[in-house]
Motif scaffolding. Structure first.
Motif, PDB file in Angstrom:
ATOM      1  N   THR A 178       0.840  -1.204   0.000  1.00  0.00           N
ATOM      2  CA  THR A 178       0.000   0.000   0.000  1.00  0.00           C
ATOM      3  C   THR A 178       0.873   1.250   0.000  1.00  0.00           C
ATOM      4  O   THR A 178       0.612   2.199  -0.751  1.00  0.00           O
ATOM      5  CB  THR A 178      -0.937   0.005   1.224  1.00  0.00           C
ATOM      6  N   ASP A 179       1.913   1.252   0.835  1.00  0.00           N
ATOM      7  CA  ASP A 179       2.816   2.404   0.891  1.00  0.00           C
ATOM      8  C   ASP A 179       3.487   2.638  -0.457  1.00  0.00           C
ATOM      9  O   ASP A 179       3.600   3.772  -0.921  1.00  0.00           O
ATOM     10  CB  ASP A 179       3.885   2.203   1.969  1.00  0.00           C
ATOM     11  N   ILE A 180       3.940   1.557  -1.083  1.00  0.00           N
ATOM     12  CA  ILE A 180       4.599   1.671  -2.393  1.00  0.00           C
ATOM     13  C   ILE A 180       3.626   2.220  -3.430  1.00  0.00           C
ATOM     14  O   ILE A 180       3.975   3.088  -4.237  1.00  0.00           O
ATOM     15  CB  ILE A 180       5.173   0.304  -2.835  1.00  0.00           C
ATOM     16  N   GLU A 181       2.381   1.750  -3.414  1.00  0.00           N
ATOM     17  CA  GLU A 181       1.381   2.236  -4.375  1.00  0.00           C
ATOM     18  C   GLU A 181       1.100   3.717  -4.160  1.00  0.00           C
ATOM     19  O   GLU A 181       0.948   4.476  -5.119  1.00  0.00           O
ATOM     20  CB  GLU A 181       0.102   1.412  -4.262  1.00  0.00           C
ATOM     21  N   GLU A 182       1.039   4.142  -2.893  1.00  0.00           N
ATOM     22  CA  GLU A 182       0.790   5.555  -2.609  1.00  0.00           C
ATOM     23  C   GLU A 182       1.937   6.416  -3.113  1.00  0.00           C
ATOM     24  O   GLU A 182       1.729   7.473  -3.707  1.00  0.00           O
ATOM     25  CB  GLU A 182       0.590   5.766  -1.105  1.00  0.00           C
ATOM     26  N   VAL A 183       3.172   5.956  -2.904  1.00  0.00           N
ATOM     27  CA  VAL A 183       4.336   6.701  -3.380  1.00  0.00           C
ATOM     28  C   VAL A 183       4.331   6.750  -4.903  1.00  0.00           C
ATOM     29  O   VAL A 183       4.603   7.790  -5.513  1.00  0.00           O
ATOM     30  CB  VAL A 183       5.647   6.058  -2.853  1.00  0.00           C
ATOM     31  N   LYS A 184       4.004   5.615  -5.533  1.00  0.00           N
ATOM     32  CA  LYS A 184       3.946   5.552  -6.992  1.00  0.00           C
ATOM     33  C   LYS A 184       2.883   6.506  -7.523  1.00  0.00           C
ATOM     34  O   LYS A 184       3.123   7.247  -8.485  1.00  0.00           O
ATOM     35  CB  LYS A 184       3.620   4.122  -7.431  1.00  0.00           C
ATOM     36  N   ASP A 185       1.698   6.495  -6.890  1.00  0.00           N
ATOM     37  CA  ASP A 185       0.618   7.388  -7.319  1.00  0.00           C
ATOM     38  C   ASP A 185       1.043   8.848  -7.186  1.00  0.00           C
ATOM     39  O   ASP A 185       0.779   9.669  -8.067  1.00  0.00           O
ATOM     40  CB  ASP A 185      -0.655   7.131  -6.503  1.00  0.00           C
ATOM     41  N   THR A 186       1.701   9.170  -6.084  1.00  0.00           N
ATOM     42  CA  THR A 186       2.166  10.535  -5.871  1.00  0.00           C
ATOM     43  C   THR A 186       3.179  10.920  -6.935  1.00  0.00           C
ATOM     44  O   THR A 186       3.134  12.024  -7.492  1.00  0.00           O
ATOM     45  CB  THR A 186       2.798  10.668  -4.470  1.00  0.00           C
ATOM     46  N   ALA A 187       4.090  10.007  -7.244  1.00  0.00           N
ATOM     47  CA  ALA A 187       5.104  10.281  -8.276  1.00  0.00           C
ATOM     48  C   ALA A 187       4.447  10.480  -9.637  1.00  0.00           C
ATOM     49  O   ALA A 187       4.830  11.381 -10.391  1.00  0.00           O
ATOM     50  CB  ALA A 187       6.115   9.144  -8.331  1.00  0.00           C
ATOM     51  N   VAL A 188       3.452   9.659  -9.941  1.00  0.00           N
ATOM     52  CA  VAL A 188       2.756   9.777 -11.228  1.00  0.00           C
ATOM     53  C   VAL A 188       2.062  11.131 -11.321  1.00  0.00           C
ATOM     54  O   VAL A 188       2.132  11.811 -12.351  1.00  0.00           O
ATOM     55  CB  VAL A 188       1.745   8.623 -11.411  1.00  0.00           C
ATOM     56  N   VAL A 189       1.416  11.546 -10.243  1.00  0.00           N
ATOM     57  CA  VAL A 189       0.731  12.840 -10.245  1.00  0.00           C
ATOM     58  C   VAL A 189       1.739  13.968 -10.455  1.00  0.00           C
ATOM     59  O   VAL A 189       1.503  14.888 -11.244  1.00  0.00           O
ATOM     60  CB  VAL A 189      -0.052  13.040  -8.923  1.00  0.00           C
ATOM     61  N   LYS A 190       2.894  13.877  -9.781  1.00  0.00           N
ATOM     62  CA  LYS A 190       3.910  14.923  -9.941  1.00  0.00           C
ATOM     63  C   LYS A 190       4.439  14.954 -11.366  1.00  0.00           C
ATOM     64  O   LYS A 190       4.640  16.032 -11.933  1.00  0.00           O
ATOM     65  CB  LYS A 190       5.052  14.700  -8.948  1.00  0.00           C
ATOM     66  N   VAL A 191       4.670  13.800 -11.963  1.00  0.00           N
ATOM     67  CA  VAL A 191       5.162  13.746 -13.343  1.00  0.00           C
ATOM     68  C   VAL A 191       4.109  14.301 -14.298  1.00  0.00           C
ATOM     69  O   VAL A 191       4.423  15.049 -15.228  1.00  0.00           O
ATOM     70  CB  VAL A 191       5.558  12.300 -13.725  1.00  0.00           C
ATOM     71  N   GLU A 192       2.843  13.930 -14.069  1.00  0.00           N
ATOM     72  CA  GLU A 192       1.767  14.451 -14.929  1.00  0.00           C
ATOM     73  C   GLU A 192       1.679  15.972 -14.823  1.00  0.00           C
ATOM     74  O   GLU A 192       1.508  16.655 -15.838  1.00  0.00           O
ATOM     75  CB  GLU A 192       0.428  13.814 -14.551  1.00  0.00           C
ATOM     76  N   ASN A 193       1.801  16.500 -13.607  1.00  0.00           N
ATOM     77  CA  ASN A 193       1.750  17.955 -13.422  1.00  0.00           C
ATOM     78  C   ASN A 193       2.921  18.627 -14.123  1.00  0.00           C
ATOM     79  O   ASN A 193       2.752  19.671 -14.770  1.00  0.00           O
ATOM     80  CB  ASN A 193       1.744  18.312 -11.934  1.00  0.00           C
ATOM     81  N   ALA A 194       4.104  18.041 -14.006  1.00  0.00           N
ATOM     82  CA  ALA A 194       5.280  18.603 -14.675  1.00  0.00           C
ATOM     83  C   ALA A 194       5.104  18.567 -16.186  1.00  0.00           C
ATOM     84  O   ALA A 194       5.463  19.520 -16.889  1.00  0.00           O
ATOM     85  CB  ALA A 194       6.537  17.844 -14.256  1.00  0.00           C
ATOM     86  N   ALA A 195       4.548  17.477 -16.701  1.00  0.00           N
ATOM     87  CA  ALA A 195       4.321  17.359 -18.146  1.00  0.00           C
ATOM     88  C   ALA A 195       3.321  18.410 -18.621  1.00  0.00           C
ATOM     89  O   ALA A 195       3.494  19.020 -19.687  1.00  0.00           O
ATOM     90  CB  ALA A 195       3.835  15.952 -18.495  1.00  0.00           C
ATOM     91  N   THR A 196       2.277  18.624 -17.837  1.00  0.00           N
ATOM     92  CA  THR A 196       1.276  19.637 -18.186  1.00  0.00           C
ATOM     93  C   THR A 196       1.904  21.023 -18.218  1.00  0.00           C
ATOM     94  O   THR A 196       1.660  21.805 -19.141  1.00  0.00           O
ATOM     95  CB  THR A 196       0.109  19.605 -17.175  1.00  0.00           C
ATOM     96  N   GLU A 197       2.731  21.321 -17.212  1.00  0.00           N
ATOM     97  CA  GLU A 197       3.393  22.628 -17.173  1.00  0.00           C
ATOM     98  C   GLU A 197       4.338  22.792 -18.361  1.00  0.00           C
ATOM     99  O   GLU A 197       4.404  23.868 -18.966  1.00  0.00           O
ATOM    100  CB  GLU A 197       4.153  22.791 -15.860  1.00  0.00           C
TER     101      GLU A 197
END
Length: 121
Positions: A44-63
């Motif tokens: 669960t912890d790994i999935e949460e970290v992965k989800d957070t990383a994906v969101v950050k990458v998506e935000n960076a890509a959008t910017e």
């Protein structure tokens, strides 16, 4: 006598039971987790970290996309302005060339008339 032995045996069992209960230490909550629960928790912890990383990458890509689009628009605007400036400068140069040609033509015609008149005299 049997009652006394029986009573002593019961007291010994009670004493042993009390002693056994007193020796047990309370384990921390994490120690009470089974191996399966620990794995589930880590997953669960790994999935949460992965989800957070994906969101950050998506935000960076959008910017980055927005910045790229802005730059493209700025380049288009600059190209349009440059094209308009070149067109205007070309038009001015063409007008000046036309005026110079007309002046030269008029001058040539006038000079030819003068020469013709001079010849007639």
């Amino acid at each position: 006598m049997k009652k006394q032995i029986l009573s002593l045996a019961v007291i010994a069992l009670l004493a042993f039971a009390v002693q056994s209960c007193g020796d047990k230490e309370l384990k921390p909550k994490e120690d009470n987790l089974t191996l399966g629960n620990k794995v589930d928790s880590l997953t669960t912890d790994i999935e949460e970290v992965k989800d957070t990383a994906v969101v950050k990458v998506e935000n960076a890509a959008t910017e980055a996309k927005q910045a790229t689009n802005k730059t493209v628009e700025e380049v288009k605007d600059a190209a349009k302005k440059t094209a308009a400036d070149v067109k205007e400068a070309s038009q001015k140069a063409a007008d000046k060339a036309e005026a110079a040609a007309k002046a030269a033509k008029d001058g040539t015609v006038k000079t030819a008339k003068d020469v013709n008149e001079a010849l007639k005299k």
